[in-house]
Design a protein around this motif. Structure first.
Motif, PDB file in Angstrom:
ATOM      1  N   UNK A  58      14.032  12.374  17.186  1.00  0.00           N
ATOM      2  CA  UNK A  58      13.355  12.184  15.903  1.00  0.00           C
ATOM      3  C   UNK A  58      13.735  10.830  15.291  1.00  0.00           C
ATOM      4  N   UNK A  59      15.018  10.520  15.294  1.00  0.00           N
ATOM      5  CA  UNK A  59      15.469   9.237  14.751  1.00  0.00           C
ATOM      6  C   UNK A  59      14.957   8.073  15.599  1.00  0.00           C
ATOM      7  N   UNK A  60      14.907   8.292  16.896  1.00  0.00           N
ATOM      8  CA  UNK A  60      14.400   7.264  17.799  1.00  0.00           C
ATOM      9  C   UNK A  60      12.929   6.974  17.515  1.00  0.00           C
ATOM     10  N   UNK A  61      12.164   8.019  17.213  1.00  0.00           N
ATOM     11  CA  UNK A  61      10.735   7.823  16.926  1.00  0.00           C
ATOM     12  C   UNK A  61      10.529   7.021  15.646  1.00  0.00           C
ATOM     13  N   UNK A  62      11.478   7.096  14.727  1.00  0.00           N
ATOM     14  CA  UNK A  62      11.385   6.297  13.500  1.00  0.00           C
ATOM     15  C   UNK A  62      11.692   4.830  13.759  1.00  0.00           C
ATOM     16  N   UNK A  63      12.552   4.587  14.731  1.00  0.00           N
ATOM     17  CA  UNK A  63      12.970   3.209  15.010  1.00  0.00           C
ATOM     18  C   UNK A  63      12.058   2.504  16.007  1.00  0.00           C
ATOM     19  N   UNK A  64      11.560   3.252  16.977  1.00  0.00           N
ATOM     20  CA  UNK A  64      10.673   2.672  17.988  1.00  0.00           C
ATOM     21  C   UNK A  64       9.257   3.135  17.666  1.00  0.00           C
ATOM     22  N   UNK A  65       8.423   2.221  17.339  1.00  0.00           N
ATOM     23  CA  UNK A  65       7.060   2.557  16.927  1.00  0.00           C
ATOM     24  C   UNK A  65       6.158   2.664  18.158  1.00  0.00           C
ATOM     25  N   UNK A  66       6.158   3.843  18.762  1.00  0.00           N
ATOM     26  CA  UNK A  66       5.272   4.108  19.891  1.00  0.00           C
ATOM     27  C   UNK A  66       4.537   5.414  19.634  1.00  0.00           C
ATOM     28  N   UNK A  67       3.460   5.586  20.337  1.00  0.00           N
ATOM     29  CA  UNK A  67       2.670   6.808  20.179  1.00  0.00           C
ATOM     30  C   UNK A  67       3.442   8.015  20.697  1.00  0.00           C
ATOM     31  N   UNK A  68       4.165   7.817  21.785  1.00  0.00           N
ATOM     32  CA  UNK A  68       4.928   8.897  22.407  1.00  0.00           C
ATOM     33  C   UNK A  68       6.403   8.509  22.424  1.00  0.00           C
ATOM     34  N   UNK A  69       7.242   9.418  21.961  1.00  0.00           N
ATOM     35  CA  UNK A  69       8.686   9.224  22.076  1.00  0.00           C
ATOM     36  C   UNK A  69       9.175  10.192  23.145  1.00  0.00           C
ATOM     37  N   UNK A  70       9.815   9.683  24.181  1.00  0.00           N
ATOM     38  CA  UNK A  70      10.212  10.563  25.289  1.00  0.00           C
ATOM     39  C   UNK A  70      11.279  11.575  24.887  1.00  0.00           C
ATOM     40  N   UNK A  71      11.233  12.734  25.536  1.00  0.00           N
ATOM     41  CA  UNK A  71      12.300  13.722  25.384  1.00  0.00           C
ATOM     42  C   UNK A  71      13.525  13.176  26.098  1.00  0.00           C
ATOM     43  N   UNK A  72      14.685  13.427  25.529  1.00  0.00           N
ATOM     44  CA  UNK A  72      15.920  12.850  26.055  1.00  0.00           C
ATOM     45  C   UNK A  72      16.682  13.873  26.888  1.00  0.00           C
TER      46      UNK A  72
END
Length: 133
Positions: A85-99
């Motif tokens: 969730x925090x990564x999606x806020x920092x990296x502006x991409x359509x899809x944020x990968x599951x870690x």
């Protein structure tokens, strides 16, 4: 080839941002030592990111090390939703990968090999040329 470069850029971004997030945002006291991310591999569809971590600063026996690494991976995998969730806020991409976190055994294996080489060198008999000098 452009897809490979895109995956590499995404992996680099995930690695950079996750390093900061783990250092600054994760305040779990069970995370002993310095957790470093040694590599990230992103799947071609950007659905998953395999994150390889090492833990520095722990001087433990081999059995304790194994338990500590498992505990660290459990903590990180349980926090993966928050980190994503925090990564999606920092990296502006359509899809944020599951870690998915994995322990990187490269350093441990390198240290093991170094120890074997060092022991083998010490066990070698002295050369005659060394004795003559």
């Amino acid at each position: 080839m452009a897809g490979g470069q895109r995956l590499k850029r995404m992996a680099d971004s995930v690695q950079r941002e996750l390093s900061e997030l783990i250092r600054q945002e994760l305040k779990d006291p069970r995370l002993g030592g310095l957790v470093t991310i040694s590599g990230v591999k992103v799947s071609p569809d950007l659905g998953y990111a395999d994150v390889y971590v090492t833990v520095m600063g722990r001087e433990l026996s081999d059995d304790q090390n194994e338990v500590a690494h498992r505990e660290t991976l459990d903590i990180l995998n349980k926090a993966s939703g928050f980190l994503r969730q925090e990564l999606s806020r920092r990296i502006k991409t359509r899809i944020t990968p599951r870690l998915r976190f994995h322990y990187d055994k490269t350093n441990a294996y390198g240290n093991y090999m170094f120890g074997l080489i060092e022991k083998a060198v010490q066990d070698l008999p002295k050369r005659e040329s060394d004795d003559e000098e």
